[in-house]
Design a protein around this motif. Structure first.
Motif, short mmCIF file in Angstrom:
data_model
loop_
_atom_site.label_atom_id
_atom_site.label_comp_id
_atom_site.label_asym_id
_atom_site.label_seq_id
_atom_site.Cartn_x
_atom_site.Cartn_y
_atom_site.Cartn_z
N SER A 42 -103.48 -40.90 -13.37
CA SER A 42 -102.66 -39.48 -13.19
C SER A 42 -102.36 -39.15 -11.59
N GLN A 43 -103.68 -39.64 -11.01
CA GLN A 43 -103.61 -39.47 -9.65
C GLN A 43 -102.50 -40.25 -8.85
N GLN A 44 -102.47 -41.69 -9.37
CA GLN A 44 -101.59 -42.48 -8.94
C GLN A 44 -99.78 -42.07 -9.07
N LYS A 45 -99.86 -41.68 -10.39
CA LYS A 45 -98.62 -40.98 -11.01
C LYS A 45 -98.08 -39.92 -10.06
N ASN A 46 -98.97 -39.08 -9.96
CA ASN A 46 -98.46 -37.88 -8.99
C ASN A 46 -98.29 -38.20 -7.51
N ILE A 47 -99.18 -39.03 -7.09
CA ILE A 47 -98.95 -39.28 -5.71
C ILE A 47 -97.74 -40.02 -5.46
N THR A 48 -97.23 -40.81 -6.24
CA THR A 48 -95.99 -41.61 -6.07
C THR A 48 -94.93 -40.69 -6.15
N LYS A 61 -94.18 -46.96 -2.69
CA LYS A 61 -95.35 -47.73 -3.23
C LYS A 61 -96.44 -46.96 -3.02
N VAL A 62 -97.48 -46.86 -4.20
CA VAL A 62 -98.86 -46.36 -3.82
C VAL A 62 -99.87 -47.23 -4.71
N LEU A 63 -100.78 -47.74 -3.82
CA LEU A 63 -101.57 -48.72 -4.44
C LEU A 63 -103.22 -48.31 -4.05
N ASP A 64 -104.03 -48.65 -4.86
CA ASP A 64 -105.47 -48.13 -4.29
C ASP A 64 -106.21 -49.54 -3.97
N ARG A 65 -107.48 -49.46 -3.54
CA ARG A 65 -108.21 -50.82 -3.18
C ARG A 65 -108.17 -51.84 -4.14
N THR A 66 -108.51 -51.44 -5.57
CA THR A 66 -108.63 -52.17 -6.74
C THR A 66 -107.11 -53.16 -6.76
N PRO A 100 -104.17 -48.58 -19.02
CA PRO A 100 -104.13 -47.16 -18.79
C PRO A 100 -103.18 -46.48 -17.79
N ARG A 101 -102.47 -47.37 -17.14
CA ARG A 101 -101.53 -47.01 -16.03
C ARG A 101 -99.99 -47.12 -16.48
N LEU A 102 -99.60 -47.63 -17.61
CA LEU A 102 -98.50 -47.80 -18.20
C LEU A 102 -97.44 -46.54 -18.27
N SER A 103 -98.12 -45.63 -18.49
CA SER A 103 -96.97 -44.37 -18.75
C SER A 103 -96.64 -44.00 -17.36
N GLY A 104 -95.20 -43.81 -17.54
CA GLY A 104 -94.39 -43.40 -16.36
C GLY A 104 -94.58 -44.38 -15.10
#
Length: 412
Positions: A91-97, A103-108, A138-142
């Motif tokens: 959800s954080q990745q979706k909101n930040i994007t 493009k928004v990525l995290d360390r992983t 878990p990140r497929l939605s949106g």
């Protein structure tokens, strides 16, 4: 005359937070590493952002004001990618994007992307794809509109680029298929390891980019790929090495890193089997790195996680030729002496008293400094294990023609 091809780097910014558990100095160390990871993946970091918080914002990780500041900078400087030092929730990745519109990525995600670049063999590619699918599920939605808008580049390699229309069911099926494929290869690799016989097995372990592959090349006179980037080696390389007529197997394994994604530990478990089944570990450390003691702790934690922390280990402090320390003027009564001011001799005394003189080595693999001492110490450690396995081996005991006969204590 052909023009020299220029490498085009993605313009990126990196983001981290200061908390009670992570002060500003520690954050800067992590962001230094994140910047090196970004460079390895093909990005150029043009700006760092940080914010002091008690805990990450559950919706946007950062506060509203800081997000607006980043958004303004991203727009003004045409930034391609924003990379967060900590793992973001879906959800954080979706909101930040949505807010940053880039493009928004995290360390992983970044580490998985580097692994996707570096995977050479079919086995490594299968392991990386499995880790990516497990991260993606878990990140497929949106997420697909974001991927459609930002094709290619960092974070887009592997399944994310080719399976934009994938739904959860197909990804789950793919994960099951990849797991089955890895099981088959695991069995093959297990048979290969068992076919090596009872030879002593030595494994090089350590943080990424500490010089394991360079050391492997020097010891075994092989041509393992070496580069001054993180995760240059993904596939385990095994070579037969002979020191003073004593043969043993030496394996070069994937480097470890702080905050190593759990998906990678799981999918690379077979690669780590080389470590689990080793008789002796050579823990290689880059002593020229200012955080090398923290690197040691990170590696030891992963060794404990894979139940290999109690194996016989020699600490190999590499890159002594590059080691530099801060000097203090004798008349300076204000500056407090810390480990950053230690000379190499002081580090030697510190670690040799901490773990034992016979378990610490200080070398420079590139120019073979102290290499004879290294060979001698490794030989002695391997020989000790070899004796228990082959008590009357002709290589170790050339005077024995055959194993001595048992003698009757009664003199008969």
């Amino acid at each position: 005359m052909l023009e020299k091809e220029t490498i085009k780097f993605e313009k990126t910014v990196v983001v981290g937070i200061i908390t009670q558990q992570q002060n500003e100095e520690k954050l800067n160390e992590y962001l230094d590493e994140l910047e090196f990871l970004t460079y390895t993946a093909g990005g150029e970091v043009v700006k760092r952002f940080s914010q002091k918080m008690e805990r990450p914002n559950p919706k946007t990780f950062l506060g509203t004001g800081k997000m607006d500041e980043i958004h303004h900078y991203v727009k003004e400087h045409a930034i391609n990618t924003v990379i967060f030092d900590d793992e973001l929730t879906p959800s954080q990745q979706k909101n930040i994007t949505k807010i940053l519109d880039c493009k928004v990525l995290d360390r992983t995600n970044l580490i998985l992307d580097i692994f996707a670049q570096r995977a050479e063999t079919s086995y490594a590619r299968t392991q990386v794809e499995l880790a990516q699918c497990q991260y993606l599920l878990p990140r497929l939605s949106g997420m697909w509109t974001h991927l459609e808008r930002q094709k290619g580049g960092i974070g887009m390699r592997g399944p994310g680029e080719t399976e934009i229309e994938t739904d959860r069911r197909i990804v789950r099926d793919r994960i099951a298929l990849l797991k089955d494929k890895i099981k088959v290869i695991d069995k093959q690799m297990s048979v290969q390891r068992s076919n090596r016989g009872a030879m002593v097995r030595v494994a090089l372990v350590g943080y990424t980019n500490v010089g394991k592959s360079t050391l492997m090349n020097v010891i075994s006179k092989s041509e393992v790929f070496v580069e001054n980037k993180l995760f240059a080696t993904l596939d385990t390389t095994v070579r037969k090495v002979v020191i003073k007529n004593l043969p043993f197997l030496l394996s070069d394994t994937v480097g470890f890193i702080r905050k190593l994604p759990t998906q990678l530990v799981e999918s690379f478990k077979s690669t780590l089997d080389e470590v689990r089944e080793a008789d002796l570990l050579l823990h290689v450390v880059d002593i020229s790195h200012p955080d090398f003691e923290e690197h040691i702790a990170s590696v030891n934690q992963i060794l404990a996680d894979i139940k290999s922390a109690d194996k016989p280990t020699i600490m190999v402090f590499n890159k002594i030729d590059a080691y530099k320390h801060l000097t203090i003027d004798e008349d300076d009564l204000i500056t407090e002496k810390t480990t950053k001011h230690y000379t190499l001799e002081e580090w030697k005394a510190t670690w040799m008293s901490r773990i034992g003189e016979d378990k610490a080595l200080f070398i420079a693999a590139v120019n073979k400094e102290n290499f004879e001492e290294f060979r001698e110490k490794v030989y002695e450690a391997v020989r000790e294990i070899h004796i228990t396995r082959f008590p009357y081996n002709k290589f170790l005991y050339p005077d024995y023609k055959e194993a001595p006969e048992d003698k009757n204590t009664d003199g008969e």
